[in-house]
Design a protein around this motif. Structure first.
Motif, PDB file in Angstrom:
ATOM      1  N   GLY A  54      -6.980 -14.258   2.246  1.00  0.00           N
ATOM      2  CA  GLY A  54      -8.371 -13.921   2.006  1.00  0.00           C
ATOM      3  C   GLY A  54      -8.497 -12.722   1.095  1.00  0.00           C
ATOM      4  N   GLU A  55      -9.688 -12.143   1.101  1.00  0.00           N
ATOM      5  CA  GLU A  55      -9.955 -10.978   0.266  1.00  0.00           C
ATOM      6  C   GLU A  55     -10.892 -10.043   1.013  1.00  0.00           C
ATOM      7  OE1 GLU A  55     -10.875 -10.670  -4.336  1.00  0.00           O
ATOM      8  OE2 GLU A  55     -12.681 -11.178  -3.195  1.00  0.00           O
ATOM      9  N   VAL A  56     -10.640  -8.744   0.855  1.00  0.00           N
ATOM     10  CA  VAL A  56     -11.528  -7.738   1.435  1.00  0.00           C
ATOM     11  C   VAL A  56     -11.843  -6.692   0.373  1.00  0.00           C
ATOM     12  CG1 VAL A  56     -10.670  -8.031   3.794  1.00  0.00           C
ATOM     13  CG2 VAL A  56      -9.629  -6.319   2.324  1.00  0.00           C
ATOM     14  N   ILE A  57     -12.962  -6.015   0.558  1.00  0.00           N
ATOM     15  CA  ILE A  57     -13.323  -4.892  -0.300  1.00  0.00           C
ATOM     16  C   ILE A  57     -13.282  -3.643   0.564  1.00  0.00           C
ATOM     17  CG2 ILE A  57     -15.820  -5.190   0.016  1.00  0.00           C
ATOM     18  CD1 ILE A  57     -16.096  -4.322  -2.964  1.00  0.00           C
ATOM     19  N   VAL A  58     -12.596  -2.614   0.045  1.00  0.00           N
ATOM     20  CA  VAL A  58     -12.384  -1.371   0.791  1.00  0.00           C
ATOM     21  C   VAL A  58     -12.822  -0.209  -0.089  1.00  0.00           C
ATOM     22  CG1 VAL A  58     -10.641   0.110   1.880  1.00  0.00           C
ATOM     23  CG2 VAL A  58     -10.400  -2.388   1.995  1.00  0.00           C
ATOM     24  N   ARG A  59     -13.548   0.743   0.494  1.00  0.00           N
ATOM     25  CA  ARG A  59     -13.929   1.950  -0.244  1.00  0.00           C
ATOM     26  C   ARG A  59     -12.736   2.892  -0.258  1.00  0.00           C
ATOM     27  NH1 ARG A  59     -19.043   2.559  -1.653  1.00  0.00           N
ATOM     28  NH2 ARG A  59     -20.598   1.214  -0.690  1.00  0.00           N
ATOM     29  N   ILE A  60     -12.326   3.251  -1.480  1.00  0.00           N
ATOM     30  CA  ILE A  60     -11.167   4.135  -1.639  1.00  0.00           C
ATOM     31  C   ILE A  60     -11.197   4.756  -3.028  1.00  0.00           C
ATOM     32  CG2 ILE A  60      -9.644   2.268  -2.421  1.00  0.00           C
ATOM     33  CD1 ILE A  60      -7.415   3.753  -0.786  1.00  0.00           C
ATOM     34  N   ARG A  61     -10.628   5.935  -3.158  1.00  0.00           N
ATOM     35  CA  ARG A  61     -10.531   6.635  -4.444  1.00  0.00           C
ATOM     36  C   ARG A  61     -11.881   6.765  -5.143  1.00  0.00           C
ATOM     37  NH1 ARG A  61      -5.374   3.980  -4.157  1.00  0.00           N
ATOM     38  NH2 ARG A  61      -6.140   2.002  -4.957  1.00  0.00           N
ATOM     39  N   GLY A  62     -12.921   7.041  -4.390  1.00  0.00           N
ATOM     40  CA  GLY A  62     -14.237   7.267  -4.970  1.00  0.00           C
ATOM     41  C   GLY A  62     -14.983   6.012  -5.393  1.00  0.00           C
ATOM     42  N   GLY A  63     -14.495   4.856  -5.020  1.00  0.00           N
ATOM     43  CA  GLY A  63     -15.158   3.595  -5.382  1.00  0.00           C
ATOM     44  C   GLY A  63     -14.852   2.538  -4.340  1.00  0.00           C
ATOM     45  N   ALA A  64     -14.926   1.291  -4.747  1.00  0.00           N
ATOM     46  CA  ALA A  64     -14.612   0.170  -3.869  1.00  0.00           C
ATOM     47  C   ALA A  64     -13.666  -0.760  -4.618  1.00  0.00           C
ATOM     48  CB  ALA A  64     -15.874  -0.571  -3.456  1.00  0.00           C
ATOM     49  N   GLU A  65     -12.603  -1.199  -3.929  1.00  0.00           N
ATOM     50  CA  GLU A  65     -11.601  -2.052  -4.556  1.00  0.00           C
ATOM     51  C   GLU A  65     -11.337  -3.281  -3.700  1.00  0.00           C
ATOM     52  OE1 GLU A  65      -8.061   0.052  -5.736  1.00  0.00           O
ATOM     53  OE2 GLU A  65      -9.211   1.831  -6.306  1.00  0.00           O
ATOM     54  N   HIS A  66     -10.972  -4.369  -4.367  1.00  0.00           N
ATOM     55  CA  HIS A  66     -10.641  -5.626  -3.687  1.00  0.00           C
ATOM     56  C   HIS A  66      -9.141  -5.701  -3.433  1.00  0.00           C
ATOM     57  CE1 HIS A  66     -14.525  -7.743  -4.010  1.00  0.00           C
ATOM     58  NE2 HIS A  66     -14.697  -6.916  -5.015  1.00  0.00           N
ATOM     59  N   PHE A  67      -8.786  -6.253  -2.279  1.00  0.00           N
ATOM     60  CA  PHE A  67      -7.384  -6.434  -1.903  1.00  0.00           C
ATOM     61  C   PHE A  67      -7.197  -7.840  -1.345  1.00  0.00           C
ATOM     62  CE2 PHE A  67      -8.159  -1.947  -1.726  1.00  0.00           C
ATOM     63  CZ  PHE A  67      -6.982  -1.363  -2.173  1.00  0.00           C
ATOM     64  N   LEU A  68      -6.016  -8.428  -1.593  1.00  0.00           N
ATOM     65  CA  LEU A  68      -5.654  -9.661  -0.907  1.00  0.00           C
ATOM     66  C   LEU A  68      -5.482  -9.304   0.556  1.00  0.00           C
ATOM     67  CD1 LEU A  68      -2.997 -11.130  -3.352  1.00  0.00           C
ATOM     68  CD2 LEU A  68      -5.407 -11.755  -3.137  1.00  0.00           C
ATOM     69  N   ALA A  69      -5.895 -10.196   1.447  1.00  0.00           N
ATOM     70  CA  ALA A  69      -5.879  -9.848   2.867  1.00  0.00           C
ATOM     71  C   ALA A  69      -5.311 -10.965   3.728  1.00  0.00           C
ATOM     72  CB  ALA A  69      -7.296  -9.516   3.335  1.00  0.00           C
ATOM     73  N   TYR A  70      -4.500 -10.558   4.672  1.00  0.00           N
ATOM     74  CA  TYR A  70      -3.943 -11.448   5.688  1.00  0.00           C
ATOM     75  C   TYR A  70      -4.403 -10.942   7.043  1.00  0.00           C
ATOM     76  CZ  TYR A  70      -0.702 -13.132   2.126  1.00  0.00           C
ATOM     77  OH  TYR A  70      -0.159 -13.683   1.000  1.00  0.00           O
ATOM     78  N   PRO A  71      -4.502 -11.835   8.045  1.00  0.00           N
ATOM     79  CA  PRO A  71      -4.888 -11.366   9.377  1.00  0.00           C
ATOM     80  C   PRO A  71      -3.720 -10.662  10.060  1.00  0.00           C
ATOM     81  CG  PRO A  71      -4.403 -13.713   9.443  1.00  0.00           C
ATOM     82  CD  PRO A  71      -4.312 -13.289   7.996  1.00  0.00           C
ATOM     83  N   ALA A  72      -4.012  -9.602  10.794  1.00  0.00           N
ATOM     84  CA  ALA A  72      -2.994  -8.953  11.613  1.00  0.00           C
ATOM     85  C   ALA A  72      -2.537  -9.955  12.669  1.00  0.00           C
ATOM     86  CB  ALA A  72      -3.579  -7.707  12.274  1.00  0.00           C
ATOM     87  N   PRO A  73      -1.297  -9.849  13.163  1.00  0.00           N
ATOM     88  CA  PRO A  73      -0.831 -10.782  14.199  1.00  0.00           C
ATOM     89  C   PRO A  73      -1.815 -10.866  15.360  1.00  0.00           C
ATOM     90  CG  PRO A  73       0.973  -9.431  13.425  1.00  0.00           C
ATOM     91  CD  PRO A  73      -0.288  -8.875  12.805  1.00  0.00           C
ATOM     92  N   GLY A  74      -2.098 -12.079  15.788  1.00  0.00           N
ATOM     93  CA  GLY A  74      -3.021 -12.306  16.900  1.00  0.00           C
ATOM     94  C   GLY A  74      -4.481 -12.331  16.506  1.00  0.00           C
ATOM     95  N   THR A  75      -4.782 -12.147  15.214  1.00  0.00           N
ATOM     96  CA  THR A  75      -6.168 -12.129  14.741  1.00  0.00           C
ATOM     97  C   THR A  75      -6.604 -13.532  14.362  1.00  0.00           C
ATOM     98  OG1 THR A  75      -5.923  -9.872  13.907  1.00  0.00           O
ATOM     99  CG2 THR A  75      -7.731 -11.164  12.995  1.00  0.00           C
ATOM    100  N   ARG A  76      -7.785 -13.912  14.789  1.00  0.00           N
ATOM    101  CA  ARG A  76      -8.347 -15.218  14.446  1.00  0.00           C
ATOM    102  C   ARG A  76      -9.020 -15.152  13.094  1.00  0.00           C
ATOM    103  NH1 ARG A  76     -10.623 -17.818  19.950  1.00  0.00           N
ATOM    104  NH2 ARG A  76      -8.987 -17.044  21.303  1.00  0.00           N
ATOM    105  N   ARG A  77      -9.637 -16.243  12.698  1.00  0.00           N
ATOM    106  CA  ARG A  77     -10.343 -16.331  11.413  1.00  0.00           C
ATOM    107  C   ARG A  77     -11.451 -15.286  11.333  1.00  0.00           C
ATOM    108  NH1 ARG A  77     -11.796 -21.053   7.659  1.00  0.00           N
ATOM    109  NH2 ARG A  77      -9.808 -21.795   8.437  1.00  0.00           N
TER     110      ARG A  77
END
Length: 75
Positions: A26-49
């Motif tokens: 998946g993809e998430v947007i995270v606020r960092i370094r004074g802005g917002a950036e997109h990252f590829l994202a995987y669920p942590a173990p045991g996390t559902r959709r």
């Protein structure tokens, strides 16, 4: 330092912009370094959709653009 960057990502909150779940990249947007950036994202173990719009917490960071996330606030 890479270690400092990793510590800076873990614990940050973001929002799902592309569904995250078992077997999905998946993809998430995270606020960092004074802005917002997109990252590829995987669920942590045991996390559902995690559907688009879900608030998440970064639990692991793999440079340069990959995170493992879980739902924030018990979503």
């Amino acid at each position: 330092m890479a270690g400092d960057e990793e510590r800076g990502m873990v614990g940050r909150e973001g929002r799902v912009t592309g569904t995250v779940g078992p077997g999905l990249v998946g993809e998430v947007i995270v606020r960092i370094r004074g802005g917002a950036e997109h990252f590829l994202a995987y669920p942590a173990p045991g996390t559902r959709r995690l559907p688009v719009g879900t608030m998440v917490t970064v639990v692991e960071y793999q440079p340069p653009r990959t995170v493992y996330v879980m739902a924030a606030y018990g979503n």
